[in-house]
Design a protein around this motif. Structure first.
Motif, PDB file in Angstrom:
ATOM      1  N   LYS A   1     -37.348 -52.866  16.148  1.00  0.00           N
ATOM      2  CA  LYS A   1     -37.611 -51.990  17.295  1.00  0.00           C
ATOM      3  C   LYS A   1     -36.373 -51.840  18.180  1.00  0.00           C
ATOM      4  CE  LYS A   1     -42.491 -53.302  17.525  1.00  0.00           C
ATOM      5  NZ  LYS A   1     -43.552 -53.939  18.343  1.00  0.00           N
ATOM      6  N   VAL A   2     -36.072 -50.592  18.548  1.00  0.00           N
ATOM      7  CA  VAL A   2     -35.038 -50.322  19.534  1.00  0.00           C
ATOM      8  C   VAL A   2     -35.731 -50.207  20.892  1.00  0.00           C
ATOM      9  CG1 VAL A   2     -35.142 -47.802  19.249  1.00  0.00           C
ATOM     10  CG2 VAL A   2     -33.034 -48.874  20.075  1.00  0.00           C
ATOM     11  N   ASP A   3     -35.058 -50.615  21.949  1.00  0.00           N
ATOM     12  CA  ASP A   3     -35.721 -50.725  23.259  1.00  0.00           C
ATOM     13  C   ASP A   3     -36.294 -49.407  23.763  1.00  0.00           C
ATOM     14  OD1 ASP A   3     -35.396 -53.501  23.669  1.00  0.00           O
ATOM     15  OD2 ASP A   3     -33.295 -53.183  24.166  1.00  0.00           O
ATOM     16  N   TYR A   4     -35.485 -48.332  23.699  1.00  0.00           N
ATOM     17  CA  TYR A   4     -35.969 -47.028  24.169  1.00  0.00           C
ATOM     18  C   TYR A   4     -35.426 -45.914  23.281  1.00  0.00           C
ATOM     19  CZ  TYR A   4     -36.936 -49.546  28.528  1.00  0.00           C
ATOM     20  OH  TYR A   4     -37.388 -50.451  29.453  1.00  0.00           O
ATOM     21  N   VAL A   5     -36.236 -44.887  23.100  1.00  0.00           N
ATOM     22  CA  VAL A   5     -35.778 -43.650  22.468  1.00  0.00           C
ATOM     23  C   VAL A   5     -36.171 -42.499  23.375  1.00  0.00           C
ATOM     24  CG1 VAL A   5     -36.120 -42.039  20.561  1.00  0.00           C
ATOM     25  CG2 VAL A   5     -35.827 -44.459  20.094  1.00  0.00           C
ATOM     26  N   ILE A   6     -35.222 -41.638  23.674  1.00  0.00           N
ATOM     27  CA  ILE A   6     -35.497 -40.439  24.469  1.00  0.00           C
ATOM     28  C   ILE A   6     -35.670 -39.269  23.507  1.00  0.00           C
ATOM     29  CG2 ILE A   6     -34.567 -38.819  26.163  1.00  0.00           C
ATOM     30  CD1 ILE A   6     -33.209 -41.150  27.528  1.00  0.00           C
ATOM     31  N   MET A   7     -36.776 -38.563  23.669  1.00  0.00           N
ATOM     32  CA  MET A   7     -37.138 -37.468  22.774  1.00  0.00           C
ATOM     33  C   MET A   7     -36.931 -36.118  23.467  1.00  0.00           C
ATOM     34  SD  MET A   7     -38.287 -39.266  20.144  1.00  0.00           S
ATOM     35  CE  MET A   7     -39.310 -38.151  19.150  1.00  0.00           C
TER      36      MET A   7
ATOM     37  N   ASP B   1     -38.034 -32.035  22.381  1.00  0.00           N
ATOM     38  CA  ASP B   1     -38.669 -31.129  21.404  1.00  0.00           C
ATOM     39  C   ASP B   1     -39.141 -31.883  20.170  1.00  0.00           C
ATOM     40  OD1 ASP B   1     -38.076 -28.942  23.084  1.00  0.00           O
ATOM     41  OD2 ASP B   1     -36.086 -28.718  22.185  1.00  0.00           O
ATOM     42  N   GLY B   2     -39.660 -33.089  20.401  1.00  0.00           N
ATOM     43  CA  GLY B   2     -40.211 -33.871  19.311  1.00  0.00           C
ATOM     44  C   GLY B   2     -39.209 -34.598  18.458  1.00  0.00           C
ATOM     45  N   GLU B   3     -37.917 -34.527  18.798  1.00  0.00           N
ATOM     46  CA  GLU B   3     -36.863 -35.172  18.024  1.00  0.00           C
ATOM     47  C   GLU B   3     -36.114 -36.180  18.895  1.00  0.00           C
ATOM     48  OE1 GLU B   3     -36.218 -34.829  14.818  1.00  0.00           O
ATOM     49  OE2 GLU B   3     -37.797 -33.329  14.528  1.00  0.00           O
ATOM     50  N   PRO B   4     -35.735 -37.328  18.311  1.00  0.00           N
ATOM     51  CA  PRO B   4     -34.962 -38.304  19.095  1.00  0.00           C
ATOM     52  C   PRO B   4     -33.542 -37.806  19.351  1.00  0.00           C
ATOM     53  CG  PRO B   4     -35.134 -39.024  16.812  1.00  0.00           C
ATOM     54  CD  PRO B   4     -35.997 -37.803  16.937  1.00  0.00           C
ATOM     55  N   ILE B   5     -33.104 -37.876  20.598  1.00  0.00           N
ATOM     56  CA  ILE B   5     -31.740 -37.447  20.926  1.00  0.00           C
ATOM     57  C   ILE B   5     -30.868 -38.616  21.388  1.00  0.00           C
ATOM     58  CG2 ILE B   5     -32.410 -35.091  21.532  1.00  0.00           C
ATOM     59  CD1 ILE B   5     -32.233 -35.944  24.506  1.00  0.00           C
TER      60      ILE B   5
ATOM     61  N   PRO C   1     -45.021 -40.976  27.096  1.00  0.00           N
ATOM     62  CA  PRO C   1     -44.643 -41.548  25.796  1.00  0.00           C
ATOM     63  C   PRO C   1     -44.149 -40.517  24.791  1.00  0.00           C
ATOM     64  CG  PRO C   1     -47.031 -41.466  26.027  1.00  0.00           C
ATOM     65  CD  PRO C   1     -46.467 -41.077  27.361  1.00  0.00           C
ATOM     66  N   THR C   2     -44.277 -39.237  25.095  1.00  0.00           N
ATOM     67  CA  THR C   2     -43.704 -38.218  24.203  1.00  0.00           C
ATOM     68  C   THR C   2     -42.263 -37.900  24.588  1.00  0.00           C
ATOM     69  OG1 THR C   2     -44.433 -36.322  25.552  1.00  0.00           O
ATOM     70  CG2 THR C   2     -45.994 -37.193  23.916  1.00  0.00           C
ATOM     71  N   GLU C   3     -41.809 -38.458  25.715  1.00  0.00           N
ATOM     72  CA  GLU C   3     -40.457 -38.194  26.199  1.00  0.00           C
ATOM     73  C   GLU C   3     -39.597 -39.450  26.181  1.00  0.00           C
ATOM     74  OE1 GLU C   3     -39.963 -35.090  29.240  1.00  0.00           O
ATOM     75  OE2 GLU C   3     -39.093 -36.662  30.483  1.00  0.00           O
ATOM     76  N   VAL C   4     -40.153 -40.554  26.624  1.00  0.00           N
ATOM     77  CA  VAL C   4     -39.452 -41.843  26.592  1.00  0.00           C
ATOM     78  C   VAL C   4     -40.350 -42.844  25.869  1.00  0.00           C
ATOM     79  CG1 VAL C   4     -38.424 -43.702  27.934  1.00  0.00           C
ATOM     80  CG2 VAL C   4     -38.258 -41.348  28.757  1.00  0.00           C
TER      81      VAL C   4
END
Length: 356
Positions: free
Chosen positions: A67-73, A75-79, A49-52
């Protein structure tokens, strides 16, 4: 992850999508069956959960809990944010929701997907405001080598913000220009007709004249394209410029056997002719040589082993082309789904000749 490995995984995912889609009846099922495996093949841990992050909250003004379905992180920031639709839906018609999420997510890239088409967006026009049109579209059912190379920059191992941004503008506007060009081929506009005709026709272009020249322009453009294609095919399939007969140096014979240890296959011959058709843009036929070995079929400049242009590896389950455009002793292998996929490597093949 190498291009060939990534492409193979994408092809396998496409087979999965094709096999299962008729059993997928909801958007949630589309996410689980198609989109999560896509995120996974990019190298991200969908169980971390810290990555996806699934169902990532994007509060928009007074709207809370969006809510957006997925966020890929990273270094702690959404990319990268990913919004999914049912596989039957047209993703081109549903970017408004992603547009809202993009503004507040702080990610530089957004993806809208239905599991088989992936539209990639960024903010080339205005900072922090997602463009209306994607700069890159990946079609699982129509994979191109160039698309796989672009996608590699989004993998966990190969992620490169600079590389993506450097190419995003070019990708977006090349796509736009190509779309306009193809539209002009089908139905030439008044602007194009006037531009072409005014260069050789010095009389006034009346409405009737313009309509006549529009038809002439349409036929002329079609003839030009068709003749160019026919010329390339003629070079590739020329019966007058067949492969040279093997010498003893090219074929190893076992004195105790009746047959050579290897035989040039029809696929190797066809692949070699495609490469030859590309090289003939800059080389006479006399400078293009072929060598068949037990492990590959080689194309050489001036019949010189120190000047390999490419090698065709067609003796295993998967076909590969090995390129030498970076001047390395060891080439770079790229997976080929069909012989037609040799054509997109035109730039690399001609670059190799230029290096020599």
């Amino acid at each position: 992850m190498e291009n060939a490995e990534l492409k193979l995984k994408l092809e396998q995912l496409h087979q999965r999508v094709d096999a299962l889609k008729d059993q997928i009846n909801t958007e949630e099922a589309t996410k689980n069956a198609f989109v999560m495996p896509f995120i996974q093949l990019l190298g991200y841990d969908i169980f971390n959960p810290t990555e996806v992050i699934p169902e990532y909250i994007c509060d928009i003004g007074t709207k809370k809990g969006e809510k957006v379905d997925y966020v890929i992180m990273r270094d702690g920031e959404p990319i990268l944010i990913i919004e999914c639709k049912h596989w039957k839906q047209d993703v081109d018609a549903h970017n408004s929701q992603l547009h809202r999420y993009y503004h507040v997510s702080k990610a530089r890239f957004g993806v809208l997907t239905n599991g088989h088409t992936y539209n990639f967006y960024t903010d080339l026009e205005k900072p922090n405001i997602m463009d209306e049109k994607p700069f890159f579209t990946l079609e699982l059912g129509n994979l191109k080598e160039t698309s796989v190379k672009i996608l590699e920059n989004f993998t966990k191992q190969g992620y490169s913000l600079e590389s993506i941004l450097d190419s995003a503008e070019a990708l977006k506007y090349i796509k736009a220009i190509r779309t306009e060009f193809e539209a002009e081929l089908l139905q030439p506009s008044d602007e194009l007709v006037r531009l072409l005709v005014n260069r050789f026709f010095d009389k006034p272009l009346t409405a009737s004249r313009l309509a006549t020249f529009r038809e002439y322009a349409k036929r002329a453009l079609s003839l030009s394209i068709n003749e160019s294609i026919n010329h390339r095919l003629k070079n590739a399939l020329s019966i007058n410029e067949t492969l040279p007969v093997k010498t003893d140096e090219m074929t190893t014979i076992d004195e105790n056997a009746d047959m050579p240890k290897f035989v040039t296959t029809e696929e190797e011959r066809e692949g070699a002719q495609i490469v030859k058709a590309i090289l003939r843009e800059v080389l006479p036929a006399s400078r293009i040589a072929f060598r068949d070995t037990q492990s590959y079929f080689g194309v050489l400049l001036d019949d010189n082993n120190r000047k390999p242009i490419c090698r065709l590896h067609f003796n295993s389950t998967h076909k590969y082309i090995e390129l030498f455009h970076n001047g390395k002793d060891k080439g770079e292998k790229h997976l080929l789904a069909s012989l037609e996929e040799i054509y997109p490597f035109r730039t690399e093949l001609l670059a190799t000749v230029g290096n020599y």
